[in-house]
Design an enzyme around this catalytic site. Structure first.
Site, short mmCIF file in Angstrom:
data_model
loop_
_atom_site.label_atom_id
_atom_site.label_comp_id
_atom_site.label_asym_id
_atom_site.label_seq_id
_atom_site.Cartn_x
_atom_site.Cartn_y
_atom_site.Cartn_z
N GLU A 85 -9.48 -38.74 -34.42
CA GLU A 85 -9.58 -37.62 -35.67
C GLU A 85 -9.93 -36.45 -35.47
OE1 GLU A 85 -12.29 -38.74 -39.11
OE2 GLU A 85 -12.24 -36.55 -39.09
N GLU A 163 -23.25 -34.63 -35.72
CA GLU A 163 -22.60 -35.36 -37.05
C GLU A 163 -23.32 -36.67 -37.18
OE1 GLU A 163 -18.36 -35.87 -37.37
OE2 GLU A 163 -18.58 -37.45 -39.04
#
Lengths: 470, 492
Positions: A85, A163
């Site tokens: 993604e 992240e």
């Protein structure tokens, strides 16, 4: 009398079961339920489904929903769906760099975003209506022609690791990852979406390409749109731009079984002053006929936090107890659905000294709903669930998201009218039946982090999941 | 069987309405063509759930002033989903407060869902919960907003609840409890750097008067705030001429009619809160704290009155943009903007950048904001920010950049007003600020369409002519003086 009221009163005359009359009781005027654009769904030869709701206006939301998430990974490539993604935005033959894509999107005032969950990936845009063809072109290009440049893959590892660091600083995210890890141990759902650090560091270009080839096939794609979108035109554009994607097979769901395991996982970290925990049982899958009953039970157990204006006057029974006794900083009731299973339970944040009482009250409330909930509270919760569900239809982005998810998980769209009727027909006996099946005498999955010293022992929690009749 | 159905046009059956229904019920085998449980009641309900009577319509904004002075504004048409929004703007707020009653509007906000002259607090809250509505109260410098969402069949009930709310009881013990709550709120905001920076920005920009009064209730005054003072503020706030009722997704005529039948406000007449008009002064404030630096450099912006300039300032904001490294800014949220480009160039020192554009009734603020790391050179950061702003005014933006910024400004407005609550604020504010004509979001988009490069230059230059307001929280070692800042931004 409106046509719709006529229709419903007709069904009453037919002498059919009570739920339609329950429905009549709740609202005198139901016309607003059908003032919603029709959902049009077309399946292309390669299996791609195009689903739209044309509500006009100046903008449209359009997205590609893929039946692909971390659940389709294995131990070795766990994290690849999410990595993919990230890499999708990094350039194609026609759009050579990340910057090129970003500039093109911003030039038309649009926005482009994506997410990956355990079962789905989604890529979506919001644009002015004249830019819809452009949006379809961008989405089709990045989903079919991404270059996956090796240097950019290596750069991205750093971004994903940061992240991960961010997510690991959020206790609520950690609790839910831990909950999946314990409740679905040994099953694909037990793994995290981001994957372990080793995988993030080692995933190769080939891993990404292979995962995409295996999973991003026509039968597993839904293109959803809402707003100023014409169905026939969009179908035509999708045919042109996505027509060459091979059909492939439907998602291999039958190959995946996610066994729920009653178990416990606690992580003691006394530097965190509070306890963050979750107690969950095996819930229901997306397509369960009792889906809305469990949503209703979720509404009844409710949510509470120190900052809500109603304080101890909240309508949920548990909320009132928690507020009056000062048991928690906050609690919520969650219901996560998957294709073959689900998780249902309570999440809470509490002072270490109050946490045992809080867990006890939570399970006591489950038992009360299973054995002694009243008609009045069920009716009240129905009203509130109907309203909150219908209020989800708010803006094209939210609507597009919900079309994509429903078509992917159910193969169809639930209209406001159906939503209303399905909730309106629920009776106290439905609530008690489902609560007894799911919440009574079960071995829950329990997880806690923070100052967990005083968190109740597993056997206590297990013991609170039933009432003895004396 | 189908022929019995009397339905309005358009009636089109969804392609996949129940070809693959997941709801498997075995109790009714005789309905072999579908598994849907609604067939239990015959085919009619089954048709009902996929029936659509939706027709295209344009959004229309309408404004009516009632005899008692209350304004009713609504945005109808378009598509709002199976729900509506109802709210009330009250012309009150910290800009009308004095030295002695500072903080009273925050208390008033917390009192919104407490007892009123018609209902006790429990009824107030339960009535809203019972119909499944959600509601919140929010206080700003120049308005109190009580906003709710409701299913259309209950809109009248919600309207009644709102009318009751405009006549609060203000019992001693409730005022006392809400004052306690306000103290907690203020204390929790003490360590929120963004709130503090924006408080300072207003305080300096308007030199402690009007919009420069504290919005966060000053704890030092709350202790001595008497119930009578709160009652006085409520009495002058809740008069019909201070109220603007806003509806989204409701028929305007019906809303006006229903509003006429209800009593809004504590009195039947009464004057509107006037207060003095805000005068921008400018100034600076530096505060030593550890951790990241928070910096604002702002100028006098544009007021809500001038629609043309409001549109230009929205485009100017899109040109400057902003963003952050973590969480990552996605395309469409300013990735190509000037401030994001500045951030990317200075990743070692800048954490976050943003542009500020606030439009009030009689004035406005426009500026740039940055969060920089503890070790960054604050003086350099400020010079960079000033330079970015000055460049927009100095040299004309390219046609491509202008087009992009206009598109971003348009989608920003349309996105905000795509939700019911966003649409409510959009039309409500215009009515509250006495705009002669309330624009629909689409009409405002037309205003953005007509913004030229010349407009941008004109508006930006005018802003830069005002005295700067500079706020720094963090490392205060090498903060330039206002004169130095002015020499950086002055070019005419």
């Amino acid at each position: 009398m409106s046509n719709i009221s006529k229709l419903l009163s007709c069904t009453q005359k037919l002498g059919v079961r009570s739920y339609s009359s329950e429905a009549v009781k709740l609202f005198a005027n139901r016309d607003f339920l059908v003032q919603n654009p029709e959902t049009k769904i077309t399946t292309l030869p390669n299996g791609i489904r195009v689903a739209t709701e044309q509500s006009f206006g100046e903008t449209a939301s359009i997205g590609v929903w893929v039946d692909s998430g971390s659940v389709y990974e294995n131990e070795k490539n766990n994290g690849v769906a999410h990595f993919l993604e990230h890499m999708i935005f990094k350039g194609t033959e026609k759009r050579p760099s990340p910057n090129f894509i970003e500039t093109e999107v911003e030039n038309m005032g649009g926005n482009l975003n994506a997410f990956t969950s355990r079962e789905h990936s989604a890529y979506y845009m919001k644009v002015l209506k004249e830019n819809i063809p452009n949006a379809v072109d961008i989405l089709s290009d990045i989903l079919q022609n991404s270059k996956f440049d090796q240097k950019l893959i290596d750069d991205e590892r750093h971004t994903i690791l940061s992240e991960m660091q961010y997510i690991q600083s959020q206790e609520n995210e950690l609790v839910f990852d831990q909950l999946h890890a314990t409740a679905f141990q040994g099953s694909p759902l037990g793994r995290t979406i981001l994957g372990p650090v080793e995988n993030i560091n080692s995933i190769t270009r080939n891993d990404i390409k292979k995962f995409m080839e295996d999973n991003y096939t026509g039968q597993r794609l839904v293109i959803a749109a809402s707003g100023a979108v014409n169905h026939e035109q969009l179908v035509q554009q999708v045919k042109e731009k996505f027509g060459s994607i091979k059909a492939g097979d439907a998602a291999p769901r039958q190959l995946i079984t996610n066994e729920f395991v009653g178990s416990e996982l606690r992580v003691r970290d006394d530097s965190i002053p509070l306890v963050h925990f979750a107690v969950a049982v095996k819930g229901l899958s997306w397509s369960s006929p009792d889906y809305f009953v469990l949503e209703l039970i979720q509404t009844m157990i409710g949510n509470w936090s120190r900052s809500i204006a109603a304080g101890r006057n909240v309508s949920s029974n548990l909320g009132e107890v928690v507020a009056t006794e000062g048991l928690a900083e906050s609690y919520s009731t969650f219901f996560s659905c998957y294709n073959d299973t689900g998780l249902f339970g309570n999440f809470g944040v509490a002072q270490p000294g109050r946490v045992d009482d809080l867990v006890c009250e939570m399970l006591k409330e489950w038992q009360r709903i299973a054995n002694a909930c009243t008609d009045a509270e069920v009716q009240r919760a129905k009203q509130s669930l109907i309203a909150s569900s219908l209020m989800q239809y708010d803006g094209t982005s939210k609507i597009c998201e919900s079309i994509g998810r429903q078509v992917l998980t159910l193969g169809r769209r639930i209209t406001p009218a159906e939503l209303y009727l399905r909730i309106a027909e629920i009776s106290v006996s439905d609530v008690r039946r489902v609560a007894r099946e799911l919440l009574v005498d079960v071995s829950p999955a329990v997880t806690a982090i923070g100052s967990v010293e005083n968190f109740p022992d597993y056997n206590f929690v297990r013991g609170w999941s039933y009432w003895n009749r004396l | 069987m189908l022929s019995r159905l009397v339905v309005k046009k358009p009636f089109v059956r969804s392609v996949c309405a129940h070809s693959s229904s997941p709801y498997q019920f075995n109790r009714h085998h005789h309905h072999h063509h579908t598994l849907d449980r609604f067939l239990e009641t015959g085919i009619i309900l089954d048709q009902y759930i996929i029936y659509s009577s939706f027709i295209e319509s344009k959004r229309v904004a309408e404004l009516t002033t009632l005899e008692n002075g209350m304004k009713v504004v609504s945005l109808s048409g378009g598509f709002t989903g199976p729900a509506a929004a109802l709210g009330i703007f009250v012309n009150t707020g910290s800009r009308f407060e004095s030295q002695t009653n500072a903080g009273s509007n925050q208390v008033l906000k917390n009192l919104a869902f407490q007892s009123n002259e018609s209902k006790i607090y429990l009824q107030v809250q339960r009535e809203i919960a019972e119909i499944g509505s959600t509601a919140f109260a929010q206080i700003s410098r120049d308005n109190l907003l009580i906003s709710s969402e409701v299913l259309p069949p209950f809109s009248k009930q919600m309207l009644t609840s709102l009318s009751n709310i405009t006549n609060p009881k203000l019992a001693y013990h409730e005022v006392r409890d809400c004052t306690e709550q306000t103290i907690e709120e203020s204390e929790s905001l003490e360590h929120c750097p963004v709130t503090q920076v924006f408080e300072s920005l207003h305080k300096q920009a308007y030199r402690g008067r009007t919009l420069g009064r504290p919005l966060v209730a000053p704890v030092c005054n709350l202790g001595s705030l008497a119930t009578e003072q709160v009652v006085d503020v409520a009495n002058s706030a809740f008069t019909p001429s201070n109220l603007t009722l806003v509806g989204v997704g409701l028929n305007h005529k019906d809303l006006v009619k229903e509003a006429q039948q209800l009593k809004f406000g504590k009195t039947n007449g009464g004057a509107a809160n006037k207060g003095e008009s805000a005068k921008y002064v400018g100034g600076d404030e530096i505060t030593y704290v550890t951790g990241n630096n928070h910096i604002v450099l702002a100028f006098e912006g544009v007021s809500y009155k001038n629609t043309k300039d409001v549109a230009a300032s929205a485009v100017l904001k899109a040109i400057l943009g902003g963003g952050s490294i973590q969480p990552k800014t996605a395309p469409g949220n300013g990735k190509t903007s000037r401030l994001f480009t500045l951030l990317e160039k200075n990743q070692s020192s800048l954490v976050k950048t943003d542009s500020i554009n606030i439009n009030y009734q009689d004035t406005g603020l426009f500026g740039v904001y940055a969060e920089s790391t503890e070790t960054s050179q604050v003086g350099q950061v400020i010079a960079n920010l000033a330079n970015e702003f000055a460049t927009v005014a100095k040299s004309a933006v390219s046609a491509q950049e202008l087009d992009r910024a206009k598109n971003i400004a348009k989608t920003t407005v349309l996105e905000q007003t795509d939700s019911r609550s966003g649409a409510l604020e959009f039309v409500g504010k215009q009515a509250l600020y006495n705009n002669a004509k309330v624009l629909t979001p689409e009409e405002f988009v037309q205003e953005i369409n007509s913004v030229t490069a010349e407009d941008i230059k004109r508006v930006a230059s005018k802003m830069l002519q005002s005295r700067p307001t500079l706020i720094v929280r963090g490392n205060i070692q090498d903060v330039p003086t206002l004169d130095q800042v002015q020499s950086l931004t002055k070019f005419f």
